[in-house]
Design an enzyme around this catalytic site. Structure first.
Site, PDB file in Angstrom:
ATOM      1  N   GLU A 145       0.816  -1.217   0.000  1.00 28.63           N
ATOM      2  CA  GLU A 145       0.000   0.000   0.000  1.00 28.63           C
ATOM      3  C   GLU A 145       0.851   1.269   0.000  1.00 28.63           C
ATOM      4  OE1 GLU A 145      -0.548  -2.640   1.857  1.00 28.63           O
ATOM      5  OE2 GLU A 145      -2.655  -3.200   1.714  1.00 28.63           O
TER       6      GLU A 145
ATOM      7  N   HIS B 190     -11.669  -3.804  10.137  1.00 26.49           N
ATOM      8  CA  HIS B 190     -12.321  -3.676   8.829  1.00 26.49           C
ATOM      9  C   HIS B 190     -13.534  -2.760   8.929  1.00 26.49           C
ATOM     10  CE1 HIS B 190      -9.695  -6.640   7.318  1.00 26.49           C
ATOM     11  NE2 HIS B 190     -10.483  -7.219   6.446  1.00 26.49           N
TER      12      HIS B 190
END
Lengths: 322, 346
Positions: free
Chosen positions: B61, B130
């Protein structure tokens, strides 16, 4: 080929960088350059040799130890000293200072004070070249400490995966601030570490502009033949403290080099030797030196006399409004 | 031209239309071209535009954000996609230390036209990693634009505007909004930096981000039966912030509630509360109130998860308190859940 004219050119560039750094040392205590400086004394030949070998219009990315890159890219000290003095006439109107010197119009795109951060950005520029089928070259300079950052491996992996034309230039002074490589690395050598990637590799003496030039030229030829990244490790000796204008041998974390070692580590000594060997006259070299010194003193004077940015400048250039 | 489509298809259509209009636009990120296609939002892109312009990446990322920056500085227009905003934390070094200030430190010599999409992953027990929203992190840093669309129309219009913008835009999409269906006018272009009134009313101003608009509209429906008319304002764009319509509304109603889809403590709602309190000091009948996540990590088990996320129930209760009303019987109301998602229209 490292021709006599190239040697002379590198001589001029190396001495431009050296004299600029020495001028900072001489003037810094006046406290008019209010920006932390990471001087590149000992490192000049890497900027000069590598950048001389890159094709024109190659994009350059670097670190906070970027003075050599900036002066190589722009070939002039006016903007350099203006930026260090925080003046309106600097390339970033003083907003960059020493640690973020750039000149996008000369293809020096970004330099950064957080280790490793320009590496993926340079990969992005190489990706853009591939995307637009431009065939250009990108070079990113970073210290040996950056290799310990995860983002280096992420970037090397992606560049190798996509076959990007990018030259990773490791400016290896074996120091991350004050910590030597052997206290930081779990791998045997840079060559071993990079070996597993689809990436060319070479290494050499970064105190010598001819070595940096020749190694870079060879890797560029290889990249042109088959597109994949290349890693070039150039060792050099950092003569001064990590940040600031002084020597720091008294703290004992490393030994002071003997005068013979210091000569070998010194890019100025090395390039002079090369020039003389190639038949360039000593007088001609001295002429270069005095011209450079004069030029630099003028730049510093100009920088001192230039205005600071207006207060409105604080809020300019956060967003592009066009 | 307009069509009734879901939020996910509006995102897809915006990507498609921008890729069609400008071949410098490319869409990439983990899982972008796999068979699930980021909850359907990247369907058909790799087939239409090829692997060059739509591709998956290594699990990197941080570096892949740097790649977006380098590509954007070189004239391309990347759209980097994260299936969970939580994963963007791995890219914060690039986002905060590099992307946000690159234009500034070059004295305005480079442009950074890039979009980072992050999906807010509330769902069926998404747990602590999440489930976040984190808009305040991004909005805090000068140099980043931050957008949170609520309706399919805004998803389409704001994403197109974000891709066309010459600056870095963080684009945060709530997972539950993906199923909302509404009419989308493809000729309408939205402007970044504009809020939108979702519902007109005079009793109390509720200022919402993202999914909280849906909860506020539900609360408004319940309160309407008691002749309470909520005014619901969708922030849409946190940076640049369009504060004036919110101030005008609060001056009129004298009451402000901020329902921010994030943690309350040090959250974006605090910024709104401060600005509104200052601008409406004379008109405010009561202090500005704030709603948001409980100040805990997100628990997985449903009964606790329900307490963690703010809902229409809390908006109703807080509105009653602010309006000095007795509590309505909510025992027969059906509130939104993973199973009972809002399906639109707005």
């Amino acid at each position: 080929m490292f021709t006599p004219s190239l040697a002379r050119q590198c001589y001029e560039q190396i001495f431009l960088i050296r004299f600029c750094e020495e001028a900072i040392q001489a003037h810094y205590s006046q406290d008019e350059m209010k920006t932390p400086v990471h001087l590149c004394i000992g490192q000049e030949a890497i900027a000069a040799g590598v950048m001389s070998a890159l094709p024109p219009q190659s994009k350059i990315f670097g670190t906070y130890r970027n003075h050599g890159l900036y002066l190589m890219a722009t070939q002039e000290p006016d903007g350099f000293f203006a930026e260090l003095h925080g003046k309106q006439t600097g390339p970033a109107m003083g907003k960059a200072g020493s640690m973020h010197l750039t000149s996008p119009e000369h293809q020096l795109m970004a330099t950064s004070a957080v280790v490793g951060t320009t590496i993926p950005v340079a990969v992005g520029a190489a990706f853009a070249n591939q995307y637009e089928k431009k065939g250009g070259m990108v070079a990113v300079f970073f210290g040996d400490g950056a290799i310990e950052e995860g983002v280096f491996w992420e970037s090397l992996n992606f560049a190798s995966l996509r076959g990007l034309r990018i030259l990773f230039v490791c400016e290896d002074n074996d120091l991350a601030i004050h910590t030597p490589g052997k206290a930081r690395r779990g791998f045997r050598s840079f060559r071993d570490a990079v070996k597993g990637f689809r990436c060319y590799y070479d290494e050499g003496d970064g105190s010598r502009a001819d070595v940096a030039y020749q190694k870079t030229s060879k890797l560029i030829q290889q990249m042109k033949k088959k597109a994949q990244p290349a890693f070039l490790c150039l060792k050099y000796y950092r003569f001064l403290e990590h940040v600031g204008v002084n020597e720091d041998f008294k703290f004992g974390y490393r030994k002071k080099p003997t005068s013979q070692q210091a000569k070998l580590y010194d890019p100025c000594y090395q390039i002079e030797k090369i020039c003389l060997r190639k038949g360039i006259k000593k007088q001609s070299l001295e002429g270069i030196q005095s011209r450079l010194k004069e030029r630099i003193e003028k730049s510093i004077l100009k920088a001192k006399q230039a205005p600071f940015p207006s207060s409105q400048e604080l809020y300019n250039h956060i967003f592009s409004t066009i | 031209m307009s069509e009734r489509i879901a939020f996910r298809d509006a995102i897809n259509r915006a990507l498609r239309d921008e890729m069609k209009a400008d071949n410098r636009v490319f869409v990439y990120g983990l899982d972008v071209p796999d068979h699930k296609r980021i909850f359907g939002s990247t369907v058909g892109l790799v087939e239409t535009f090829g692997k060059k312009r739509c591709f998956g990446t290594p699990l990197s990322e941080d570096a892949m954000t740097g790649v977006a920056l380098g590509a954007a500085m070189s004239g391309l227009r990347p759209v980097h996609t994260h299936i969970r905003v939580d994963f963007m934390m791995l890219a914060m070094n690039q986002i905060v230390n590099m992307v946000s200030n690159m234009r500034y430190v070059t004295g305005g010599k480079v442009k950074v036209p890039l979009v980072i999409r992050g999906i807010l992953g509330r769902g069926w027990g998404q747990g602590a990693q999440h489930s976040k929203s984190l808009q305040s992190f991004f909005a805090h840093v000068p140099g980043l634009k931050v957008v949170m669309p609520t309706t399919p129309q805004n998803a389409y219009g704001l994403l197109r505007a974000a891709i066309q913008d010459d600056n870095p835009v963080i684009f945060l999409e709530h997972r539950w909004l993906y199923d909302a269906v509404d009419t989308v006018d493809f000729n309408r272009t939205d402007q970044l930096g504009k809020s939108e009134v979702r519902l007109k009313g005079n009793s109390l101003t509720v200022i919402c981000t993202s999914w909280m608009n849906v909860e506020a509209l539900k609360a408004a429906e319940i309160l309407k039966r008691r002749d309470v008319a909520l005014e619901v304002i969708d922030v849409r764009s946190l940076v640049p912030l369009d504060i004036n319509p919110m101030i005008e509304s609060v001056k009129r109603t004298g009451l402000a509630m901020i329902a921010d889809y994030d943690w309350v403590f040090c959250g974006f709602g605090a910024e709104l509360a401060a600005q509104i309190s200052k601008a409406c000091f004379k008109e405010l009948k009561k202090p500005v109130e704030r709603l948001g996540f409980a100040q805990t990590p997100c628990p997985t088990t449903r009964p606790l998860e329900n307490l963690f996320y703010p809902s229409a129930r809390q908006i109703v209760r807080l509105a009653e308190k602010m309006l000095d009303l007795k509590e309505t019987d909510l025992s027969k109301e059906v509130f939104y859940s993973w199973e009972e998602k809002f399906k639109g229209p707005f």
